[in-house]
Write a protein that holds these residues in place. Structure first.
Motif, PDB file in Angstrom:
ATOM      1  N   THR A 164       0.832  -1.196   0.000  1.00  0.00           N
ATOM      2  CA  THR A 164       0.000   0.000   0.000  1.00  0.00           C
ATOM      3  C   THR A 164       0.867   1.245   0.000  1.00  0.00           C
ATOM      4  N   ILE A 165       0.562   2.191  -0.872  1.00  0.00           N
ATOM      5  CA  ILE A 165       1.349   3.409  -0.947  1.00  0.00           C
ATOM      6  C   ILE A 165       1.009   4.336   0.218  1.00  0.00           C
ATOM      7  N   ASP A 166       2.024   4.928   0.805  1.00  0.00           N
ATOM      8  CA  ASP A 166       1.867   5.919   1.869  1.00  0.00           C
ATOM      9  C   ASP A 166       1.847   7.289   1.207  1.00  0.00           C
ATOM     10  N   GLU A 167       0.662   7.762   0.814  1.00  0.00           N
ATOM     11  CA  GLU A 167       0.544   8.967  -0.007  1.00  0.00           C
ATOM     12  C   GLU A 167       1.127  10.201   0.663  1.00  0.00           C
ATOM     13  N   ARG A 199       6.230  12.685   7.834  1.00  0.00           N
ATOM     14  CA  ARG A 199       6.465  11.299   8.220  1.00  0.00           C
ATOM     15  C   ARG A 199       7.494  10.732   7.245  1.00  0.00           C
ATOM     16  N   VAL A 200       8.659  10.371   7.765  1.00  0.00           N
ATOM     17  CA  VAL A 200       9.799  10.069   6.901  1.00  0.00           C
ATOM     18  C   VAL A 200      10.377   8.688   7.223  1.00  0.00           C
ATOM     19  N   ARG A 201      10.636   7.929   6.164  1.00  0.00           N
ATOM     20  CA  ARG A 201      11.425   6.705   6.249  1.00  0.00           C
ATOM     21  C   ARG A 201      12.678   6.884   5.399  1.00  0.00           C
ATOM     22  N   ALA A 245      10.447   2.731  -5.351  1.00  0.00           N
ATOM     23  CA  ALA A 245      10.294   3.627  -4.205  1.00  0.00           C
ATOM     24  C   ALA A 245       9.002   4.425  -4.301  1.00  0.00           C
ATOM     25  N   GLY A 246       8.649   4.837  -5.520  1.00  0.00           N
ATOM     26  CA  GLY A 246       7.440   5.613  -5.728  1.00  0.00           C
ATOM     27  C   GLY A 246       6.164   4.838  -5.485  1.00  0.00           C
ATOM     28  N   ARG A 247       6.268   3.520  -5.449  1.00  0.00           N
ATOM     29  CA  ARG A 247       5.097   2.696  -5.123  1.00  0.00           C
ATOM     30  C   ARG A 247       4.913   2.544  -3.617  1.00  0.00           C
ATOM     31  N   GLU A 248       5.898   3.052  -2.843  1.00  0.00           N
ATOM     32  CA  GLU A 248       5.818   2.962  -1.384  1.00  0.00           C
ATOM     33  C   GLU A 248       5.425   4.269  -0.717  1.00  0.00           C
ATOM     34  N   ALA A 249       5.665   5.383  -1.374  1.00  0.00           N
ATOM     35  CA  ALA A 249       5.395   6.685  -0.752  1.00  0.00           C
ATOM     36  C   ALA A 249       5.012   7.699  -1.820  1.00  0.00           C
ATOM     37  N   GLY A 250       4.270   8.694  -1.389  1.00  0.00           N
ATOM     38  CA  GLY A 250       3.850   9.728  -2.326  1.00  0.00           C
ATOM     39  C   GLY A 250       4.979  10.646  -2.745  1.00  0.00           C
ATOM     40  N   THR A 251       6.038  10.698  -1.915  1.00  0.00           N
ATOM     41  CA  THR A 251       7.195  11.537  -2.221  1.00  0.00           C
ATOM     42  C   THR A 251       8.471  10.746  -1.977  1.00  0.00           C
ATOM     43  N   VAL A 252       9.385  10.812  -2.927  1.00  0.00           N
ATOM     44  CA  VAL A 252      10.683  10.153  -2.826  1.00  0.00           C
ATOM     45  C   VAL A 252      11.769  11.212  -2.913  1.00  0.00           C
ATOM     46  N   VAL A 253      12.759  11.123  -2.049  1.00  0.00           N
ATOM     47  CA  VAL A 253      13.922  12.008  -2.119  1.00  0.00           C
ATOM     48  C   VAL A 253      15.134  11.136  -2.440  1.00  0.00           C
ATOM     49  N   ASN A 254      15.711  11.355  -3.604  1.00  0.00           N
ATOM     50  CA  ASN A 254      16.801  10.524  -4.097  1.00  0.00           C
ATOM     51  C   ASN A 254      18.156  11.105  -3.695  1.00  0.00           C
ATOM     52  N   CYS A 255      18.715  10.560  -2.620  1.00  0.00           N
ATOM     53  CA  CYS A 255      20.031  10.982  -2.129  1.00  0.00           C
ATOM     54  C   CYS A 255      21.012   9.819  -2.244  1.00  0.00           C
ATOM     55  N   SER A 256      20.973   9.146  -3.376  1.00  0.00           N
ATOM     56  CA  SER A 256      21.718   7.897  -3.540  1.00  0.00           C
ATOM     57  C   SER A 256      23.173   8.083  -3.934  1.00  0.00           C
ATOM     58  N   GLY A 268       4.607   6.585 -11.978  1.00  0.00           N
ATOM     59  CA  GLY A 268       3.384   6.282 -11.249  1.00  0.00           C
ATOM     60  C   GLY A 268       2.708   7.477 -10.624  1.00  0.00           C
ATOM     61  N   GLY A 269       3.336   8.665 -10.742  1.00  0.00           N
ATOM     62  CA  GLY A 269       2.743   9.880 -10.206  1.00  0.00           C
ATOM     63  C   GLY A 269       3.384  10.412  -8.947  1.00  0.00           C
ATOM     64  N   ALA A 270       4.239   9.627  -8.285  1.00  0.00           N
ATOM     65  CA  ALA A 270       4.891  10.092  -7.072  1.00  0.00           C
ATOM     66  C   ALA A 270       5.871  11.227  -7.399  1.00  0.00           C
ATOM     67  N   LEU A 271       6.001  12.157  -6.470  1.00  0.00           N
ATOM     68  CA  LEU A 271       6.980  13.233  -6.610  1.00  0.00           C
ATOM     69  C   LEU A 271       8.353  12.704  -6.245  1.00  0.00           C
ATOM     70  N   CYS A 272       9.347  13.028  -7.048  1.00  0.00           N
ATOM     71  CA  CYS A 272      10.734  12.650  -6.736  1.00  0.00           C
ATOM     72  C   CYS A 272      11.590  13.903  -6.722  1.00  0.00           C
ATOM     73  N   VAL A 273      12.240  14.157  -5.614  1.00  0.00           N
ATOM     74  CA  VAL A 273      13.204  15.244  -5.510  1.00  0.00           C
ATOM     75  C   VAL A 273      14.599  14.631  -5.533  1.00  0.00           C
TER      76      VAL A 273
END
Length: 333
Positions: free
Chosen positions: A2-5, A30-32, A173-184, A298-303
């Motif tokens: 389930t996505i955490d929008e 709320r951050v993971r 990652a975008g299927r898990e949360a509404g916003t992804v921050v890519n610090c990879s 999928g529509g999630a925001l990625c920063v």
């Protein structure tokens, strides 16, 4: 799954990922944070920890980020045992090919020089032989292993959750949360994928401290060999190298000998100091930092927040502020 929008998923557990996660969590999100490696296994753990813009572009934004991080780290330096940050005086010079000092050239750091309190031109007696100019400054010097542990504690205190596992794609990652921050960091080369990300290998030597109290750096722009001496609580960090597109993490014994010799020209006692460790890290370089937002399929925001080269700790807090701003702007749109 389930996505955490309304949640935010930060990918990457180095200093960039942790500061971004903290800034978001402390703003009420709320951050993971997901990282394959523990903090001790990240590139950030190998960093020298001096707060000074190095191998990072574009300079106009990097200086703004650096000034913000200076402010945060200077405040943290009031609690060095807790945070790993200290204020230490030192000298910065830059040698160019003909042996003359290169700091008088337009290096893009004017705003940084103007912003650092009490920064001044070095007197001739404060410079190594053969160097005509340099800067004297009191800046944050960070014990990175201790600082990363502090950041983890601070993130947890803000309600953040750390998960140790790999991320195979941003779409995942975008299927898990509404916003992804890519610090990879260097991982963005495959994760995004972004072939413009490449390693700048840095080798250093850690020795027992024979009495060095100040830091010293001499690094010409783009040079493969640098000289830096950074006194830390666990010893003196001696460097270094900046070898572009080199992937090896194995220390080269000949390079280590050359590093110690260069540093000993500034502090002769280092030539006799007992070697404690050899380390190699891969700086995540790019033509310029990528700090921008986009929508995933999928529509999630990625920063995206990666490509900081050798300036991760120096720009981390300024970049984290921009991450928070970009997400807020997307929410308001």
């Amino acid at each position: 799954m389930t996505i955490d929008e309304s949640g935010v998923l930060v990918v990457g557990g180095g200093v960039i990922g942790l500061t971004s996660a903290i800034a978001l969590a402390e703003s009420g999100r709320r951050v993971r944070l997901i990282s394959r490696d523990a903090v001790g296994g990240t590139t950030s753990a190998v960093a020298g920890g001096l707060c000074w813009p190095y191998r990072v572009q574009p300079y106009a934004r990097a200086v703004r980020w650096s000034v913000r991080s200076y402010e945060v780290l200077a405040a943290l330096a009031e609690r060095p045992a807790e945070t790993g940050a200290r204020m230490v005086t030192g000298t910065m010079t830059a040698e160019v090919a003909d042996g003359t000092a290169g700091l008088d050239a337009d290096d893009g750091l004017t705003a940084w020089y103007e912003a650092v309190p009490a920064l001044r031109r070095a007197r001739p007696d404060e410079l190594p032989e053969g160097c005509e100019s340099g800067w004297r400054a009191r800046t944050p010097l960070v014990d990175m292993p201790a600082h990363l542990r502090y950041l983890e504690r601070r993130f947890a205190a803000a309600g953040g959750v750390v998960e140790r596992r790999p991320v195979t794609s941003l779409a995942e990652a975008g299927r898990e949360a509404g916003t992804v921050v890519n610090c990879s960091g260097l991982g963005a080369r495959d994760l995004v994928p972004d072939p413009g990300v490449y390693p700048v290998q840095g080798q250093l030597v850690i020795v027992e401290n024979p009495g060095v109290e100040e830091w010293f750096v001499s690094a010409a722009p783009g040079a493969a060999e640098t000289t830096y001496v950074l006194p830390q609580p666990y010893g003196v960090v001696l460097g270094g190298t900046a070898c572009e597109h080199a992937w090896s993490r194995e220390p080269d014994p000949a390079v280590a000998v050359a590093i110690v010799a260069r540093c000993a020209r500034r502090f002769p006692a280092l030539a006799r100091a007992r070697v404690l460790a050899h380390r190699v890290g891969l700086r995540p370089a790019r033509s310029e930092v990528r700090l921008a937002a986009e929508r995933l399929p999928g529509g999630a925001l990625c920063v995206h927040n990666y490509g900081h080269g050798g300036a991760g700790v120096t720009v981390a807090w300024g970049c984290a502020d921009d991450v928070v701003r970009l997400i807020a702007e997307a929410d308001a749109a």
